[in-house]
Design a protein around this motif. Structure first.
Motif, short mmCIF file in Angstrom:
data_model
loop_
_atom_site.label_atom_id
_atom_site.label_comp_id
_atom_site.label_asym_id
_atom_site.label_seq_id
_atom_site.Cartn_x
_atom_site.Cartn_y
_atom_site.Cartn_z
N ARG A 116 0.82 -1.22 0.00
CA ARG A 116 0.00 0.00 0.00
C ARG A 116 0.86 1.27 0.00
NH1 ARG A 116 -5.34 0.96 1.12
NH2 ARG A 116 -5.80 3.09 1.73
N SER A 133 -1.31 -5.27 -11.28
CA SER A 133 -1.37 -6.31 -10.24
C SER A 133 -0.72 -7.60 -10.74
CB SER A 133 -2.82 -6.58 -9.85
OG SER A 133 -3.50 -7.21 -10.91
N HIS A 153 -5.52 -11.70 -1.68
CA HIS A 153 -6.35 -10.59 -2.16
C HIS A 153 -5.55 -9.36 -2.59
CE1 HIS A 153 -9.78 -8.05 -2.74
NE2 HIS A 153 -9.33 -7.19 -1.86
N HIS A 154 -4.53 -8.97 -1.84
CA HIS A 154 -3.83 -7.73 -2.18
C HIS A 154 -2.91 -7.86 -3.40
CE1 HIS A 154 -1.35 -9.76 0.82
NE2 HIS A 154 -0.30 -9.12 0.35
N TRP A 159 -8.13 -5.40 -5.88
CA TRP A 159 -7.52 -4.67 -4.77
C TRP A 159 -6.82 -3.42 -5.28
CZ3 TRP A 159 -2.43 -3.36 -3.58
CH2 TRP A 159 -2.22 -2.85 -2.29
N GLN A 162 -9.32 -0.82 -6.63
CA GLN A 162 -10.02 -0.13 -5.55
C GLN A 162 -9.11 0.92 -4.89
OE1 GLN A 162 -13.40 -0.41 -4.57
NE2 GLN A 162 -12.75 1.50 -3.62
#
Length: 173
Positions: A116, A133, A153-154, A159, A162
């Motif tokens: 992140r 991704s 998920h990340h 992900w 979003q």
């Protein structure tokens, strides 16, 4: 036709080895990284639960590029962006090298990270359109979506999409 250059961080390397898609993406893309990400991927406590074993020979053989980041590039990056002192070393080295080489914002490259803070930094450096991704890399490379070991998920396109939408709505460009 030349393969697209994709610069990956430690997280992408580890997840690609964990799920068995490393060979898939390195066959389709020119996967590159920096020395610090290779070092991070190959080290760690062998007794740590969930640790991913990365085959050093396979990693090195399938990388299209492994780049050394100069102390000067790291210092320039740190002085220009003191707010990112908390970035993990691998991501900091990768972004510093890309900036030093003038590759940030280049439409001919892609950057893959599931961190992140690194995504936040990429937005601030105005190279958010270069982000991709691991899931999208695998899909583009023709990887099997019904793999026995799914991506976490990340590492998904959803992900990252979003997160990008959230940043755009908050006015981060």
């Amino acid at each position: 036709m030349a393969k697209q250059r994709v610069f990956v961080d430690t997280n992408i390397i580890l997840e690609a080895f964990r799920t068995g898609c490393w060979s898939t993406i390195t066959t389709r893309f020119s996967i590159e990284t920096v020395d610090k990400c290779v070092e991070e991927a190959l080290t760690g406590d062998p007794d740590e639960p969930g640790r991913v074993d990365v085959d050093p020979e396979n990693l090195r053989a399938q990388l299209s590029g492994r780049h050394q980041v100069s102390d000067l590039a790291l210092a320039r990056f740190a002085l220009a962006h003191p707010e990112w002192a908390g970035l993990d070393d691998g991501e900091r080295h990768l972004l510093a090298w890309l900036k030093d080489m003038g590759l940030l914002g280049n439409a001919m490259i892609a950057i893959s990270t599931a961190d992140r803070a690194a995504v936040t930094s990429a937005f601030a450096l105005e190279c958010n359109d270069s982000l991709i991704s691991l899931e999208e890399l695998v899909a583009t490379a023709g990887g099997n979506k019904s793999s026995a070991i799914p991506l976490r998920h990340h590492f998904s396109k959803q992900w990252l999409s979003q997160l990008k939408t959230d940043f755009l709505l908050k006015g981060m460009r």
